[in-house]
Scaffold this active site. Sequence first.
Site, short mmCIF file in Angstrom:
data_model
loop_
_atom_site.label_atom_id
_atom_site.label_comp_id
_atom_site.label_asym_id
_atom_site.label_seq_id
_atom_site.Cartn_x
_atom_site.Cartn_y
_atom_site.Cartn_z
N TYR A 288 0.79 -1.22 0.00
CA TYR A 288 0.00 0.00 0.00
C TYR A 288 0.82 1.28 0.00
CZ TYR A 288 -3.59 -3.40 1.09
OH TYR A 288 -4.42 -4.49 1.05
N ASN B 242 -12.80 4.01 -2.35
CA ASN B 242 -11.92 2.87 -2.15
C ASN B 242 -12.61 2.04 -1.07
OD1 ASN B 242 -10.04 0.98 -1.43
ND2 ASN B 242 -8.31 2.39 -1.45
N HIS C 233 -15.35 -6.55 -1.65
CA HIS C 233 -15.51 -7.98 -1.94
C HIS C 233 -16.66 -8.62 -1.17
CE1 HIS C 233 -11.59 -7.20 -3.58
NE2 HIS C 233 -11.15 -6.87 -2.38
N ASP D 138 -25.68 -1.60 -3.30
CA ASP D 138 -27.05 -1.07 -3.43
C ASP D 138 -27.09 0.43 -3.19
OD1 ASP D 138 -28.01 -3.59 -4.05
OD2 ASP D 138 -28.81 -3.98 -2.03
N HIS E 145 -8.40 1.91 -6.06
CA HIS E 145 -7.60 1.00 -5.24
C HIS E 145 -6.14 1.40 -5.34
CE1 HIS E 145 -10.94 -1.77 -4.59
NE2 HIS E 145 -11.23 -1.58 -5.87
N LEU E 146 -5.44 1.34 -4.22
CA LEU E 146 -4.01 1.64 -4.19
C LEU E 146 -3.22 0.58 -4.95
CD1 LEU E 146 -3.99 2.55 -0.44
CD2 LEU E 146 -3.50 4.17 -2.27
N ARG F 59 -9.71 -11.16 -4.39
CA ARG F 59 -9.68 -9.71 -4.60
C ARG F 59 -9.93 -9.33 -6.06
NH1 ARG F 59 -7.52 -7.36 0.10
NH2 ARG F 59 -6.10 -8.75 1.23
#
Length: 145
Positions: free
Chosen positions: A24, A75, A81, A88, A101-102, A112
């Site tokens: 990250y 993010n 997941h 919704d 996403h990083l 993932r």
Amino acid sequence: MPKPIYVLSGPNLNLLGTREPEIYGHQTLEDVRKLCEARATSLGREIVFRQSNHEGVLIDWIQEARTEGSAIVINPAGYGHTSIAILDALKAADVPVVECHLSNPAARETFRHQTYVSLAATGVVSGFGAASYVLAVEAAAGLTA
């Protein structure tokens, strides 16, 4: 000025800079916020930047963005997941959604590779570290110009 872009981050992103920096990066969430604010300002835009480890809080902010925001950058972290509820809420938001996403989820563990959020997203930016957020803000601004 247009309504702000909501930049929302999910669980464990408050640990950026110390949690698995080999995946990250070393930048903190505060560093990411500053980068996003600088890019938004350069585009004549404002952001609302928030992070929560709680699914319901993220849903509340998504619902807030329906009327108070022009777009959502999200993010979802691990909730991407698992959370049909976030999916919704995003589908009901009726504003552009940019998933961010990083890391590159497709290059990581199999679980993932897909997210529920992608089903509601206009587009996805991933794999560029903190710059993923900046690129996502830029995309969101372009979608609401």
